[in-house]
Design a protein around this motif. Structure first.
Motif, PDB file in Angstrom:
ATOM      1  N   HIS A 427       0.815  -1.277   0.033  1.00  0.00           N
ATOM      2  CA  HIS A 427      -0.042   0.070  -0.066  1.00  0.00           C
ATOM      3  C   HIS A 427       0.733   1.149  -0.164  1.00  0.00           C
ATOM      4  O   HIS A 427       2.122   1.141   0.363  1.00  0.00           O
ATOM      5  CB  HIS A 427      -0.873   0.012   1.276  1.00  0.00           C
ATOM      6  N   HIS A 505       4.321   6.942   3.576  1.00  0.00           N
ATOM      7  CA  HIS A 505       4.854   6.021   3.309  1.00  0.00           C
ATOM      8  C   HIS A 505       4.649   5.047   2.263  1.00  0.00           C
ATOM      9  O   HIS A 505       3.516   4.865   1.730  1.00  0.00           O
ATOM     10  CB  HIS A 505       5.127   5.396   4.831  1.00  0.00           C
ATOM     11  N   TYR A 571       9.243  -0.031  10.030  1.00  0.00           N
ATOM     12  CA  TYR A 571       9.646   1.094   8.991  1.00  0.00           C
ATOM     13  C   TYR A 571      11.020   1.338   8.885  1.00  0.00           C
ATOM     14  O   TYR A 571      11.492   1.353   9.986  1.00  0.00           O
ATOM     15  CB  TYR A 571       8.771   2.460   9.826  1.00  0.00           C
ATOM     16  N   GLU A 582       7.850   1.236   4.499  1.00  0.00           N
ATOM     17  CA  GLU A 582       7.239   0.175   5.637  1.00  0.00           C
ATOM     18  C   GLU A 582       7.473  -1.261   4.770  1.00  0.00           C
ATOM     19  O   GLU A 582       7.177  -1.255   3.481  1.00  0.00           O
ATOM     20  CB  GLU A 582       5.878   0.477   5.537  1.00  0.00           C
ATOM     21  N   LEU A 592      -4.726  -2.473   7.226  1.00  0.00           N
ATOM     22  CA  LEU A 592      -3.360  -1.800   7.067  1.00  0.00           C
ATOM     23  C   LEU A 592      -2.555  -1.628   8.479  1.00  0.00           C
ATOM     24  O   LEU A 592      -1.690  -0.593   8.369  1.00  0.00           O
ATOM     25  CB  LEU A 592      -3.380  -0.443   6.448  1.00  0.00           C
TER      26      LEU A 592
HETATM   27 MG    MG Z   1       1.127   1.710   6.132  1.00  0.00          MG
END
Ligand code: MG
Ligand code: MG
Length: 629
Positions: A427, A505, A571, A582, A592
């Motif tokens: 994502h 991110h 991360y 990430e 998520l």
């Molecule tokens: Mg995320």
């Protein structure tokens, strides 16, 4: 059908509203009574102003608390209607919109209500005017469009018709099945609004949370199909009450409204606009790397398992890849300067994979969104980009386009694509200025076939962040959008550092997050530090073995589980980066990792506190001229 919008939908004075509405492309407007009452000129001047801007006034609205009254009250409301007719004559509009009564003295009963409307219609007819009746979702006795239709049908007056308003219909969960049976010429107005699914009273929901079709979660396409079946050929008019819209720039909101109107028109069976397509995956992510961060960017990518597999023949752009992930690192200083936040490492563009890029481009263009063709920016490649309403750039690619990109722009590949643990882009999370949030939602949902998740709040240590996920029918594309009112949230820090919207991110899916994390640690890349208390809680919450938790803590991996599976994430902080990498491993889990967002935001805030120097107080000006790859 002709698009229209109610003046109540946008901010400003009546002249400001009308100008913004005309400027956006509209040729018709619903005049909301408060806008007329607060106008400093005469009623005739208001009508003339609309006319001079090329706007037809579709209706004067609303006329409230009309039906069900008795005696003197009934007489008074009939007289009041005549005064509205006076205004309408001066405005040069022929339709009075009556919404169902909430008057405490209003009496129920079909025949009583029908009698009221027969008399009102007769009075209007003598003056060459028409009346349309709308069921408010919170109407005292009439709150369902089917009951309003029963009244209109029984009154049987040629100049009395029905208003269909999507908000009132969907908010009550009314069945749409009756709509196709209503003759199209007895529908006098269709009003459209979308809204998020919320659990609250109808009036508050309507007054504060309506939004343009495409921005909420109501099934507007199904409604439009039902209306099309009636043969209705009149105005489709947006009527929006929204707190954010009332604060926003009227031109931006009117423009969003018009694009939403074009989106509704594209739902018509006869529309020549190409259909929406799903985004199948992220084809590439382009990073703009200033010279001082170029070496460290390469080190970070290598630490994550990426390898450089090619470079552009005559531009300083490299292709890095791993599994199905492609990253273009652009270190052309003249290019980097084009971008917001050019003082740091940032995401300058995304490429998205669709089935037919040309059709996607034509759709975006037909709906009023800006597309940038390669010839327009003197590009060496053949890709067309859609420019986001927030300034971001999304290249539209299909399989032949991707193949052409790799073979003609990056032909020097000598190294095979790295077979590391990272497989796909899981994502992308973006930070959007609060005032652009719904504009961005509209653009993505109008152009692409994407679902919109319910909004949820992320608690940042410095305020709330609203977040929603746009996702396609396949798991190949998940786009988390974040907006916040609070100036110091992590979302708004990203925006301030960049001077506008930006990727917060980029999440990659790993088939073995522990393996990826060990590799990142061995390479010495910075990992976002997670407080030790988080791991103490994890033990009790999920019953994980101490050794498993110890490994997670050592590698700074966060954990969550839902009914469908488990999720792990960590991360990586690239040097000089305006975003984070990430790494996630999802084993059936669907979300998520929102449960950990507070921990991540807190960790970012704490890190930020230690490195406060990299906040730029004066954001750079928005970029006006874009230069492509
Ligand atoms: Mg995320
Ligand atoms: Mg309405």
């Amino acid at each position: 059908m002709t698009p229209s919008i109610a003046t109540v939908s946008i901010s400003g004075t009546l002249p400001e509203k009308l100008e913004a509405i005309a400027q956006a492309g509209y040729q018709a407007v619903e005049l909301f009574e408060n806008d007329l009452l607060s106008f400093s000129g005469t009623v005739r001047e208001a009508g003339a102003l609309a006319s001079s801007l090329g706007l037809t006034i579709v209706t004067l609205q609303p006329f409230r608390d009309f039906e069900g009254l008795e005696g003197l009250q009934r007489q008074r409301v009939m007289d009041y209607a005549e005064r509205k007719f006076d205004l309408m004559e001066e405005l040069n509009t022929s339709l009075l919109m009556v919404c169902s009564s909430i008057h405490p003295d209003a009496q129920p009963g079909l025949s009583r209500t029908v009698n009221d409307f027969v008399e009102l219609a007769e009075r209007a007819r003598k003056r060459g005017l028409k009346v349309a009746y709308e069921a408010l979702a919170w109407g005292r006795h009439v709150n369902d469009y089917r009951d309003a239709w029963e009244i209109v049908r029984t009154a049987n007056q040629p100049n009395l018709g029905l208003v269909l308003d999507t908000f009132h219909i969907f908010s009550r969960g009314s069945d749409l099945e009756v709509i196709p049976y209503i003759p199209g010429d007895q529908i006098f107005l269709v009003q459209t609004a979308d809204a998020p699914h919320l659990s609250m009273d109808h009036l508050s929901w309507s007054r504060h949370y309506r939004c343009f079709p495409g921005q909420g979660q109501m099934d507007i396409a199904r409604f439009m199909a039902a209306v099309e079946a009636t043969g209705y050929a009149g105005y489709i008019s947006h009527e929006i009450f929204n707190d954010t819209f009332r604060m926003a720039n009227p031109r931006q909101i009117a423009q969003d409204g018009y694009r939403s109107s074009l989106y509704l028109a594209s739902m018509h069976q006869q529309s020549s606009v190409p259909l929406k397509q799903a985004i199948e995956s992220i084809a590439f992510i382009e990073l703009s790397a200033p010279a001082e961060h170029y070496a460290s960017t390469k080190q970070t990518l290598a630490a994550l398992g990426f390898a450089q597999i090619g470079h552009h023949p005559n531009k300083p752009v490299e292709r890095w890849a791993q599994g199905g992930i492609n990253i273009l690192v652009n270190r052309d200083p003249s290019f980097a300067k084009q971008w917001l936040g050019h003082d740091g490492l940032s995401v300058s563009a995304l490429g998205v994979l669709v089935h037919d890029a040309n059709a996607a481009e034509r759709r975006a263009s037909a709906l009023g969104f800006k597309v940038i063709r390669p010839e327009a920016c003197d590009a060496s490649h053949q890709m067309t980009a859609m420019q986001g309403v927030d300034g971001t750039l999304t290249y539209l690619l299909d399989i032949p386009g991707i193949e052409a990109l790799w073979s003609t722009e990056f032909p020097n590949s000598t190294v095979p694509i790295a077979d590391g643990t990272l497989e796909t882009v899981d994502h992308i999370s973006v930070s959007i200025p609060y005032e652009d949030y719904l504009s961005v939602v509209l653009q993505y949902r109008a152009v692409f076939d994407l679902d919109l998740s319910p909004a949820f709040d992320i608690t940042d240590p410095r305020g709330l962040i609203q977040s929603q996920v746009l996702s396609g029918p396949t798991p190949g594309f998940r786009f988390a959008i974040n907006g916040s009112h609070s100036p110091q949230t992590t979302t708004n820090q990203v925006i301030r550092r960049r001077g506008g919207s930006g990727v917060q991110h980029i999440a990659f899916h790993s088939r073995s997050i522990a393996h990826t994390a060990e590799r990142v640690a061995a390479a010495g890349a910075e990992v976002l530090a997670i407080p030790q208390n988080y791991y103490r809680d994890l033990a009790g919450k999920f019953g994980l073995a101490p050794a498993v938790i110890a490994d997670m803590e050592r590698l700074q991996i966060l954990f969550d589980a839902d009914s469908s599976g488990q999720f792990q994430q960590f991360y990586v902080v690239p040097e000089g980066g305006h975003f984070l990498f990430e790494v996630v491993q999802r084993d059936g889990y669907l979300g998520l990792g929102a449960a950990n967002a507070y921990i991540r935001a807190s960790a970012q805030q704490q890190r930020q506190h230690h490195a406060a120097s990299d906040i730029v107080e004066d954001p750079p000006n928005p970029i006006e001229h874009l230069k492509c790859l």
